[in-house]
Scaffold this active site. Structure first.
Site, PDB file in Angstrom:
ATOM      1  N   ASP A 195      42.299  33.679  36.930  1.00  8.94           N
ATOM      2  CA  ASP A 195      41.002  34.005  37.538  1.00  8.94           C
ATOM      3  C   ASP A 195      39.960  34.290  36.460  1.00  8.94           C
ATOM      4  OD1 ASP A 195      39.153  34.558  39.554  1.00  8.94           O
ATOM      5  OD2 ASP A 195      39.972  36.529  40.008  1.00  8.94           O
ATOM      6  N   ASP A 249      46.248  24.721  29.697  1.00  8.47           N
ATOM      7  CA  ASP A 249      45.115  25.510  30.168  1.00  8.47           C
ATOM      8  C   ASP A 249      44.449  24.797  31.340  1.00  8.47           C
ATOM      9  OD1 ASP A 249      42.677  26.809  30.514  1.00  8.47           O
ATOM     10  OD2 ASP A 249      42.144  26.774  28.386  1.00  8.47           O
TER      11      ASP A 249
END
Length: 177
Positions: A36, A12
């Protein structure tokens, strides 16, 4: 480039321990899906506020360009937002636009004197860029930039969300499993 290490990790990007994370943004800079959306959610409203200020000044961010904001609540102090190309078969300038995303992100980091930056796999999600082609462009663009410029950047990390991108980047960087 000799003083810059290039690493690949899977995971991540919002948790990356670097000074700047790169956001695969859309031209509106108002958040979206994928990387995003994850960056905007994890970083909180400060990122969106600065994106709105950039929009007011310049009307968004063109494909291949990059802008920088606070990292908000992220471990990274900064987010560099870059807009990757939508894949249209490869004959509409996509390779050069994608390479520009990496160069312009590195340039912004270097201008700020940053020492570490993490990249996601730009344009390989909903923008449909073939992962193998995108990974090759990413690695080549970063290496070329670092060879051509004296820079403060000591560490570049490719943070791959999925197994395929992770394997491709490791292979291109000749990193043993």
């Amino acid at each position: 480039m000799d003083k810059t290490s290039i690493r690949v990790q899977q995971g991540d990007i919002t948790k990356a321990a670097v000074e700047a994370v790169v956001n695969a943004a859309n031209s509106s800079l108002l958040g979206g899906g994928g990387v995003d959306g994850a960056i905007h959610r994890a970083g909180g409203p400060a990122i969106l506020e600065e994106c709105k200020q950039i929009r007011a000044r310049q009307g968004g961010c063109p494909t291949g360009e990059a802008v920088i904001t606070t990292g908000g609540k992220l471990p990274a102090a900064y987010v560099i937002h870059t807009v990757g190309p939508v894949w249209q078969g490869g004959s509409k300038g996509e390779p050069e636009l994608l390479a520009s995303c990496y160069r312009n992100s590195l340039r912004l980091a270097a201008e700020r004197g940053l020492t570490s930056i993490a990249f996601p796999n730009i344009s390989t999600g909903v923008y449909g860029y073939p992962k193998d082609k995108a990974a090759k462009i990413a690695v080549e663009a970063v290496k070329r930039y670092l060879q051509a410029h004296e820079t403060s950047i000591a560490q570049v990390v490719f943070v791959c969300f999925d197994d395929e991108n992770y394997r491709l980047c490791r292979s291109l960087l000749a990193i043993d499993a």
